[in-house]
Design an enzyme around this catalytic site. Structure first.
Site, mmCIF file in Angstrom:
data_model
loop_
_atom_site.group_PDB
_atom_site.id
_atom_site.type_symbol
_atom_site.label_atom_id
_atom_site.label_comp_id
_atom_site.label_asym_id
_atom_site.label_seq_id
_atom_site.Cartn_x
_atom_site.Cartn_y
_atom_site.Cartn_z
ATOM 1 C CD GLU A 86 -2.802 1.328 0.164
ATOM 2 O OE1 GLU A 86 -2.482 2.289 -0.557
ATOM 3 O OE2 GLU A 86 -3.774 0.591 -0.085
ATOM 4 C CG ASP A 113 3.808 1.888 -8.057
ATOM 5 O OD1 ASP A 113 3.148 0.845 -8.239
ATOM 6 O OD2 ASP A 113 3.800 2.833 -8.855
ATOM 7 C CG ASP A 136 -7.599 3.850 -6.642
ATOM 8 O OD1 ASP A 136 -8.238 4.562 -5.863
ATOM 9 O OD2 ASP A 136 -6.542 3.264 -6.325
ATOM 10 C CE LYS A 140 -13.896 13.145 -14.362
ATOM 11 N NZ LYS A 140 -13.279 14.089 -13.465
ATOM 12 C CG ASP A 172 -17.380 -0.474 -6.729
ATOM 13 O OD1 ASP A 172 -16.445 -0.149 -7.495
ATOM 14 O OD2 ASP A 172 -17.800 0.272 -5.812
ATOM 15 C CB THR A 208 -12.965 -4.270 1.023
ATOM 16 O OG1 THR A 208 -13.614 -3.544 -0.022
ATOM 17 C CG2 THR A 208 -12.468 -5.608 0.513
ATOM 18 C CE LYS A 209 -13.387 3.190 5.929
ATOM 19 N NZ LYS A 209 -12.624 4.377 5.647
ATOM 20 C CG PHE A 210 -13.424 1.221 -2.615
ATOM 21 C CD1 PHE A 210 -13.072 2.558 -2.534
ATOM 22 C CD2 PHE A 210 -13.895 0.736 -3.834
ATOM 23 C CE1 PHE A 210 -13.179 3.401 -3.633
ATOM 24 C CE2 PHE A 210 -14.002 1.569 -4.939
ATOM 25 C CZ PHE A 210 -13.642 2.905 -4.836
ATOM 26 C CD GLU A 211 -17.539 -6.183 -1.082
ATOM 27 O OE1 GLU A 211 -16.550 -6.436 -0.359
ATOM 28 O OE2 GLU A 211 -18.240 -7.065 -1.594
HETATM 29 C C1 LIG Z 1 -10.090 2.077 -4.064
HETATM 30 S S1 LIG Z 1 -8.951 1.707 -2.817
HETATM 31 C C2 LIG Z 1 -9.497 0.122 -2.214
HETATM 32 C C3 LIG Z 1 -8.913 -0.230 -0.886
HETATM 33 C C4 LIG Z 1 -9.334 -1.598 -0.310
HETATM 34 N N1 LIG Z 1 -8.848 -2.687 -1.129
HETATM 35 C C5 LIG Z 1 -10.821 -1.676 -0.151
HETATM 36 O O1 LIG Z 1 -11.455 -2.388 -0.944
HETATM 37 O O2 LIG Z 1 -11.349 -1.031 0.761
HETATM 38 C C6 LIG Z 1 -7.506 1.285 -3.745
HETATM 39 C C7 LIG Z 1 -6.239 1.288 -2.913
HETATM 40 O O3 LIG Z 1 -5.159 0.845 -3.727
HETATM 41 C C8 LIG Z 1 -4.012 1.608 -3.418
HETATM 42 N N2 LIG Z 1 -3.151 1.576 -4.613
HETATM 43 C C9 LIG Z 1 -3.466 2.000 -5.855
HETATM 44 N N3 LIG Z 1 -2.449 1.804 -6.698
HETATM 45 C C10 LIG Z 1 -1.451 1.236 -5.972
HETATM 46 C C11 LIG Z 1 -0.144 0.814 -6.280
HETATM 47 N N4 LIG Z 1 0.348 0.931 -7.518
HETATM 48 N N5 LIG Z 1 0.608 0.292 -5.297
HETATM 49 C C12 LIG Z 1 0.114 0.172 -4.031
HETATM 50 N N6 LIG Z 1 -1.129 0.550 -3.672
HETATM 51 C C13 LIG Z 1 -1.900 1.086 -4.637
HETATM 52 C C14 LIG Z 1 -4.542 2.989 -3.099
HETATM 53 O O4 LIG Z 1 -3.643 3.727 -2.285
HETATM 54 C C15 LIG Z 1 -5.847 2.661 -2.385
HETATM 55 O O5 LIG Z 1 -5.674 2.592 -0.990
#
Ligand SMILES: C[S@@+](CC[C@H](N)C(=O)[O-])C[C@H]1O[C@@H](n2cnc3c(N)ncnc32)[C@H](O)[C@@H]1O
Length: 231
Positions: A86, A113, A136, A140, A172, A208-211
């Site tokens: 993360e 990353d 994510d 767009k 989603d 998950t939280k985002f879900e």
């Molecule tokens: C939309 S959130 C979903 C978080 C969690 N999986 C949930 O479902 O609640 C996407 C997460 O992926 C992380 N993320 C996106 N690209 C990443 C990358 N290249 N390396 C590490 N983390 C990444 C973002 O920081 C973010 O916290």
């Protein structure tokens, strides 16, 4: 590898470093527990590989967000090794707090990353399961090149998964689900566990939280499970 305060950016990232403030508890957890539980490719060998040599399964979650579902999975399966990747510091702070609070001995974090972490930190054919839950969606059109699930990244993940190991994705956002399905069906060395062109109807994983956020907005959920061929 990021330092504790990253400043450099590559041109195309799948994330934006959100400026969310750390809570006191997250800041304290980062100060107290970072060195023990946040590993990089140099230190990964210290705490993690001895346990792997005991033939524990290795599970990697990419983009764990605030880490609640990763914590739940690691607590439920204490004999397996979990590594979360993360870049969101409040999420790392929260998970560090919870790892220490629950005295977990099978969960570590990589602050990097995921594209770099997957390249640098893992051997080929070393991971039993990779999860990417609700990456994510970059809805767009002009942002879609920032989506994490792209052909090159799928090839990299496939290389790192053991033969017989699995890749579990969920989203989603239906157009992203369709894109994931298409890319994974085309990917060399991966087979859809639910039959060609099918999503996973009853996935085994925590919510998950985002879900939860998406469900409140009326979004559907699509899970995909692909296995790396044994040959
Ligand atoms: C939309 S959130 C979903 C978080 C969690 N999986 C949930 O479902 O609640 C996407 C997460 O992926 C992380 N993320 C996106 N690209 C990443 C990358 N290249 N390396 C590490 N983390 C990444 C973002 O920081 C973010 O916290």
């Amino acid at each position: 590898m990021f330092t504790k305060n990253p400043t450099s950016h590559r041109p195309i990232r799948s994330f934006v470093i959100r400026s969310g403030r750390l809570t006191n508890s997250q800041r304290k957890a980062i100060d107290q527990h970072w060195d023990r539980y946040v590993v990089n490719n140099q230190s990964l060998s210290q705490p993690v590989w001895p346990m792997l040599s005991e033939k524990a399964e290795l599970i990697v979650e990419i983009g764990f967000g605030m880490g609640d579902s990763l914590l739940e999975m690691a607590s439920d399966e204490p004999t397996k090794i979990f590594i979360g990747i993360e870049v969101h510091r409040p999420g790392i702070g929260k998970l560090l707090h919870n790892i220490a609070e629950n005295k977990l001995r099978n969960l570590w974090i990589i602050y990097q990353d995921a594209k770099e972490a997957m390249t640098n930190c893992f051997e080929s054919n070393s991971i039993d399961k990779i999860l990417i839950l609700f990456p994510d969606p970059w809805t767009k059109k002009r942002h879609q090149k920032r989506r994490l699930v792209q052909p090159d990244f799928i090839s990299l993940l496939t290389e790192k998964i053991k033969p017989g190991g699995v890749l579990h994705l969920a989203t989603d956002w239906e157009p992203y689900a369709q894109q994931m399905l298409e890319l994974l069906e085309q990917a060399e060395g991966l087979v859809n566990e639910n039959g060609s062109s099918n999503y996973w109807e009853h996935p085994k994983r925590p919510t998950t939280k985002f879900e939860q956020r998406g469900k409140k907005l009326g979004h559907g959920v699509w899970d995909l499970l692909f296995k790396k061929s044994v040959s």
